[in-house]
Scaffold this active site. Sequence first.
Site, short mmCIF file in Angstrom:
data_model
loop_
_atom_site.label_atom_id
_atom_site.label_comp_id
_atom_site.label_asym_id
_atom_site.label_seq_id
_atom_site.Cartn_x
_atom_site.Cartn_y
_atom_site.Cartn_z
N ARG A 34 -18.97 -29.24 0.15
CA ARG A 34 -18.73 -30.69 0.14
C ARG A 34 -17.36 -31.07 0.71
NH1 ARG A 34 -21.85 -32.84 -5.32
NH2 ARG A 34 -23.88 -32.09 -4.63
N ASP A 135 -21.03 -47.32 -11.79
CA ASP A 135 -20.87 -45.90 -11.45
C ASP A 135 -19.40 -45.61 -11.16
OD1 ASP A 135 -23.03 -43.59 -10.69
OD2 ASP A 135 -21.16 -43.30 -9.60
C1 LIG Z 1 -27.35 -37.70 -11.29
S1 LIG Z 1 -26.72 -39.32 -11.16
C2 LIG Z 1 -27.74 -40.17 -12.33
C3 LIG Z 1 -28.36 -41.40 -11.74
C4 LIG Z 1 -29.39 -42.12 -12.64
N1 LIG Z 1 -28.79 -42.52 -13.89
C5 LIG Z 1 -30.60 -41.27 -12.87
O1 LIG Z 1 -30.87 -40.84 -13.99
O2 LIG Z 1 -31.34 -41.03 -11.92
C6 LIG Z 1 -25.18 -39.17 -12.04
C7 LIG Z 1 -24.19 -40.28 -11.71
O3 LIG Z 1 -23.14 -40.24 -12.68
C8 LIG Z 1 -21.97 -40.69 -12.05
N2 LIG Z 1 -20.79 -40.28 -12.84
C9 LIG Z 1 -20.27 -39.04 -12.99
N3 LIG Z 1 -19.18 -39.08 -13.77
C10 LIG Z 1 -19.02 -40.37 -14.14
C11 LIG Z 1 -18.06 -41.06 -14.94
N4 LIG Z 1 -17.05 -40.41 -15.52
N5 LIG Z 1 -18.18 -42.39 -15.08
C12 LIG Z 1 -19.21 -43.06 -14.48
N6 LIG Z 1 -20.15 -42.48 -13.72
C13 LIG Z 1 -20.05 -41.14 -13.55
C14 LIG Z 1 -22.02 -40.03 -10.68
O4 LIG Z 1 -21.20 -40.69 -9.74
C15 LIG Z 1 -23.51 -40.11 -10.36
O5 LIG Z 1 -23.80 -41.22 -9.54
#
Ligand SMILES: C[S@@+](CC[C@H](N)C(=O)[O-])C[C@H]1O[C@@H](n2cnc3c(N)ncnc32)[C@H](O)[C@@H]1O
Length: 264
Positions: A34, A135
């Site tokens: 990445r 997010d």
């Molecule tokens: C795998 S995606 C989940 C998306 C959706 N909720 C789903 O279940 O399909 C995880 C998301 O969590 C976000 N994320 C990770 N750490 C975070 C934090 N500390 N605060 C807010 N969002 C966070 C990432 O940027 C990513 O977009």
Amino acid sequence: MSLSQHSFAAVTDLFHQVSGIRLADTKRALVIGRLQKLAQDAGIDSLDRYVEHVVSGQDAAETRRVIDKLTTNETYFFREPQHFELLTELATQASRTEPFRVWSAASSSGEEAYSIAMVLASQIGARGWEVVGTDLSSAMVETARRALYPMDRIRETPLAMVKKHCLKGQGDYQGQVLVSRELRQNVRFQCANLTESLPDIGLFDVIFLRNVLIYFDAKSKPPIVKRVAANLKPGGLLFVGHAEPLAQFDTGLRTVRPAVYERA
Ligand SMILES: C[S@@+](CC[C@H](N)C(=O)[O-])C[C@H]1O[C@@H](n2cnc3c(N)ncnc32)[C@H](O)[C@@H]1O
């Protein structure tokens, strides 16, 4: 390009400080993969020098790019359909005196928030509801606002919803779908970090906190869940991913069914 152990530790420490997520040694190949493109785009031909530049803290935009790149954003419309079935029931029973509000916390590129919106529009109508998506990643928030997706992301979406709310792209947009303007009107996105104090976004009937807790260690999960659940209306429900059960944690929430918790 190679990455020294020192640089790996430095960049994953920075990521941990900002996101709360600890990337283990097993994620080394992923981190290298990445960062490589980012280093090239920045005109730096050594990953170690690139990391040194990023962790120096002198280039906030580059730090933001690294944080965005290291988050895992996998998502699609109507993922884990049981939650959407329950949401349909809740929306049907909703009192119509105040707007039915749902928060997609960790909304990634927005598919979850728009899936929620499709359900609410079908049960409640064009008005009387609101969806907020948040997010950590500003790049994901931008993508969510654009609402333009590869066709593959709607693979689990009920056909009636696709017909009603998705516009098929033509010409340059062949193979993509755009969420309709009407649906987008009641959905808004902003940045929020779940590990810090949250913006004032009001109280919600339902909060989706799915497929994000899995990235945090056991100690970090309860404070995140409590902070998020404090935004539930009394009797409101918190949905987490089915691979992220909370039963063993002290969250103060009552288990309603697998991956569904209630604020008492
Ligand atoms: C795998 S995606 C989940 C998306 C959706 N909720 C789903 O279940 O399909 C995880 C998301 O969590 C976000 N994320 C990770 N750490 C975070 C934090 N500390 N605060 C807010 N969002 C966070 C990432 O940027 C990513 O977009």
